[in-house]
Design a protein around this motif. Structure first.
Motif, PDB file in Angstrom:
ATOM      1  N   ARG A 150       0.837  -1.211   0.000  1.00  0.00           N
ATOM      2  CA  ARG A 150       0.000   0.000   0.000  1.00  0.00           C
ATOM      3  C   ARG A 150       0.865   1.251   0.000  1.00  0.00           C
ATOM      4  NH1 ARG A 150      -3.318  -3.129   3.485  1.00  0.00           N
ATOM      5  NH2 ARG A 150      -2.333  -2.197   5.311  1.00  0.00           N
ATOM      6  N   ALA A 151       1.971   1.204   0.740  1.00  0.00           N
ATOM      7  CA  ALA A 151       2.873   2.354   0.779  1.00  0.00           C
ATOM      8  C   ALA A 151       3.520   2.585  -0.586  1.00  0.00           C
ATOM      9  CB  ALA A 151       3.950   2.130   1.837  1.00  0.00           C
ATOM     10  N   ARG A 152       3.913   1.493  -1.248  1.00  0.00           N
ATOM     11  CA  ARG A 152       4.522   1.624  -2.571  1.00  0.00           C
ATOM     12  C   ARG A 152       3.519   2.176  -3.584  1.00  0.00           C
ATOM     13  NH1 ARG A 152       6.936  -4.276  -3.455  1.00  0.00           N
ATOM     14  NH2 ARG A 152       7.898  -3.402  -5.353  1.00  0.00           N
ATOM     15  N   SER A 154       0.969   4.021  -2.964  1.00  0.00           N
ATOM     16  CA  SER A 154       0.569   5.391  -2.650  1.00  0.00           C
ATOM     17  C   SER A 154       1.436   6.421  -3.349  1.00  0.00           C
ATOM     18  CB  SER A 154       0.622   5.625  -1.128  1.00  0.00           C
ATOM     19  OG  SER A 154       1.967   5.608  -0.658  1.00  0.00           O
ATOM     20  N   ARG A 161      -2.185   4.090 -10.571  1.00  0.00           N
ATOM     21  CA  ARG A 161      -2.834   3.082  -9.721  1.00  0.00           C
ATOM     22  C   ARG A 161      -3.940   2.373 -10.486  1.00  0.00           C
ATOM     23  NH1 ARG A 161      -2.064   7.058  -5.683  1.00  0.00           N
ATOM     24  NH2 ARG A 161      -4.202   7.826  -5.866  1.00  0.00           N
ATOM     25  N   ALA A 213      -1.967  -4.712  -2.305  1.00  0.00           N
ATOM     26  CA  ALA A 213      -2.410  -3.351  -1.986  1.00  0.00           C
ATOM     27  C   ALA A 213      -3.923  -3.209  -2.030  1.00  0.00           C
ATOM     28  CB  ALA A 213      -1.754  -2.360  -2.929  1.00  0.00           C
TER      29      ALA A 213
END
Length: 218
Positions: A150-152, A154, A161, A213
């Protein structure tokens, strides 16, 4: 027609897969192999669009055969036939250039869709295989990996996305272009940018990030 090489050491499995693919007007099994060495030789001889390989085969296992086919028959895409117990092999298969993972006991329509996707240059993971890979197959805690993914993700733009989610769903570049009303060249540029920004080597690795993610329903 999508020309397929089918390799599995179990005759009944080959017969079942051949029957499923034979029900699709766009797919033709042009060669069959009972072991990995034969699969490599037939891939070189027939140059199929897709090599569908069992992981466990005599003489040469499917993972090594996949690496050989990718190296010596670059126009042939490779998809692996897997079972739940073989999730630990996925990392090596990814590194070896496989772009599809199909479950032997999966839905017949899923098998056909997977072969079509891989032939079109897309990545395809059977949803159950993807879930297994995320939960068990790649090491590390599930929550930690999901948080990292999820961090990647974002860091990507909203459009990137969106493209990543469609890559994770197994769509090819032309299909993504049609879905998003973009030209194919623009989609290729987005996919290249996504792979680079995520630090992954191919579409299958990107698809796993998309699953982790939460960009793809499983």
């Amino acid at each position: 027609m999508i020309r397929v090489l089918l390799a599995d050491d179990e005759t009944m499995v080959r017969a079942g897969v051949r029957a499923i693919l034979g029900s699709d007007d766009e797919t033709e099994v042009v060669a069959e192999a009972g072991d990995g060495r034969e699969a490599v030789e037939l891939a070189r001889a027939h140059r199929p669009d897709v090599a569908l390989l069992d992981i466990r085969m005599p003489r040469l296992d499917g993972l090594t055969a996949a690496e050989e086919i990718v190296r010596t028959a670059p126009g042939t895409a490779v998809a692996m036939l897997t079972t739940f117990s073989e999730g630990a092999y996925v990392t090596r298969a990814l590194g070896g250039g496989a772009t599809g993972f199909l479950l032997k006991s999966g839905d017949p329509y899923e098998l056909i869709a997977g072969v079509r996707a891989v032939a079109a240059g897309a990545a395809f993971l059977s949803p159950k295989v993807a879930r297994y890979v995320i939960d068990e197959g790649l090491g590390g805690g599930r929550l930690t990996r999901e948080a990292q993914s999820r961090a990647r993700v974002s860091a990507l733009s909203p459009r990137e996305r969106e493209v990543l989610g469609l890559v994770g769903a197994g769509l090819s570049n032309p299909e993504i272009a049609a879905r998003l009303h973009l030209v194919e060249g623009t989609v290729k540029a987005y996919v290249s940018a996504v792979l680079e920004r995520l630090g992954v080597r191919n579409r299958v690795q990107a698809a796993i990030v998309a699953y982790e993610a939460g960009l793809v329903e499983s």
